[in-house]
Design a protein around this motif. Sequence first.
Motif: not given
Length: 765
Positions: A632, A685, A596, A663-664, A668-671, A629-630, A608
Amino acid sequence: MRRPNTPTTRRLIGLAVAAAACPLTGQAQETAAAQAGSLPAVEVVGTTPVPGIEVPKDQIPSNVQTADDLHLRRAQSLNLPDFMSTQLPSVNVNEIQGNPFQVDVNYRGFSASPVLGTPQGLSVYQDGVRINEPFGDVVNWDLIPKAAISSITLLPGSNPLFGLNTLGGALSLQTKRGDTHPGTELELQAGSFGRVSTELTHGRKLAEGGHLFLALGGLNEDGWRNYSPSRVRQLFAKVGQDSGRLSWDLSFTHGDNRMVGNGLLPESMLMQNRKQVYTRPDRTDNRMSMLTLNASYRLSDVQTISMTAYTRRSRYSTLNGDLNDDFNPPDNEATGVENRTYTRQRSEGVALQSTYTAGIHQLTFGASVDRARTHFRQTESEGLLDSTRAVVPQEEAEVDALLAGKSRTASIYFSDLVSLRPNLQLSLSGRYNDTRVSTRDDGRTLLGLSTQLDGEGRYKKLNPAIGLTWQATPRLTAYAGWSQGSRAPSPIELGCSDPANACVLPNALQSDPPLKQVVSQTFETGLRGTLESGMRWNASVFRTVNKDDLLFVSSGLSRGYFSNFGRTLRQGVELGLSQQTDRLDWSLSYSYLRARYDSPACLVAEANSSAETSPACTGEGEIAVRRGDRLPGLPAHSLKFNVDWRVTPDWTLGAQYRVYSRQTVRGNENGLHTPDGADFSGSGRIGGYALLDLTTRWKLGRNLELFAKVANVFNRRYATAGQLGRNGFDASGAVAAPDAWRNAQFVAPGAPRAVWIGMRVQLGV
């Protein structure tokens, strides 16, 4: 892309968790088993870069993983990343480049990649020499001679003894010797994708304790995607001698490779034809020679001094055909652009180490100096895309950047393994690094370019580590450890860190603000043990925090800049079971990774759908990344099952099964990316996937063995990585008008089913 059956995946993950917990119920029987005298053999592991010091694996306060050349042979892996992705827990790969020799290897959320722009967090050593390239800390996997690998050790955590770039772990490779691997062997293999490979090895003992080993490797393949041939040539030679107190060996490694990796593909084009490419060519030529000297001298029964010295010369070039971002008829009719880079590097270094045993202490002191010089040039030429989307240059190439970079690192380190009790060990270690990095802008002074690349940075850091191991019973060990590591920015990162002047990867450099060095801190604790049946098990938890992490902030498919990021977090769980019997060898492992962002930031991600919608991030194309946030490209769950069954003394069947969760994708790091079917497509994803490989070996006699492998048995359609970007082509594959370009999800498609067969011939001992 097909996802694995969700209930099945959950049952397999549950099985791994339950299996790892089961051994705990049998601990009451440990003492009786010990008295029966059925203890396993002691396995020793090297814990410093310089070869020569080894300690029992059970006295290392982390979940260290080891493998040898027999494991490589059984798995029939193409190369080291292929082996690690199928056999080692917590390892996954991203095939961003689309070439099997150019993959990103991720371990516990940290990467070792050949791609500039990937945040590097693993150090890789071959016979005591750090082989991360000086210019960007990248790792060229194609230059590691697989046929010469004797042992693999993967040490997790921010181990300071392995120096710079050891943020999440260190991979230590030892090569073969003629006295330990005697004989002459020829291996031939052929099959899918037009792949033909050959390996020839020869080892022998020489007079008066001498030894000689040679390895030649060659591979040609067409690749499974269109226009993606590769050629790999590897050479390794080692000669040495053990004469009483003195032991030494001199080795030479050479590689001359040409690889084509055609990269990511929009999902819309993927649905039409998985083999096609977006733009081409994307070619990398690597040529490297390295000479390494290792020596050790036993001063007494309690003290040994060791040395590693090396010199390395390399030339790397890339040819990338890309869509022209400046295409805008009628002002600019050029639909494509050809970017070329040329990199020449020279590096050398020496390390001295002394190991001394005094009572309950096993002390190690060492010092090292490494330096490198790099000359880099990039050119650009606009042109037209032909019917195959290859760039045909229409003008003379212009130089965009001409750079000279230098780096030098001086280090001193120590470790002390203290036996507090016969079953209790305390490990203390530390390393002080003093790194200087400088760049000189030859493009400005010699060619009159407008770049401003002159700069210099100095980075100093003392990194400590402490750990404790306790053999609670002869079959149960508990451990815990804390460690700190760091990484100084490389010349490419210093030269590409200005948000106002984004770089075209590999590198189009501009004047840049200073960067900070990355500092990581890891805590790990766990249990491991052995049952009466010989079954081994382990369970561990870990947590690594990176401060001032260096990230490549993308502003397009190939453009961006390096920047320090506040904090990132990687924590997780590893569970494992394994057993070796007369007829069956098997292992089962499960890994959970929570990777994260641990602080908020603004990142550029124009493709995005949530870009420019947050009041906290008002820059062009920016998205707001929140804490939690995850990261990527990293699946949260992974499961691996490997088995080898000796059906008869001469016939063996094997299977390698691995499952990864979704996985992300990058961008799209903010999802928060949401497709609308018009301006934005792709979910942000990629789905999870499961793969099964089958292998077999059949000995036809003392000197002849046949083998075969079926990869991706069920022909799954899957992707290992993805990124949001701008798609400039219409449904027919032609260049669209600039106002018709759409934001899309690009993915790295995985290879389809493949079959290879081969033979191995022993020509003599």
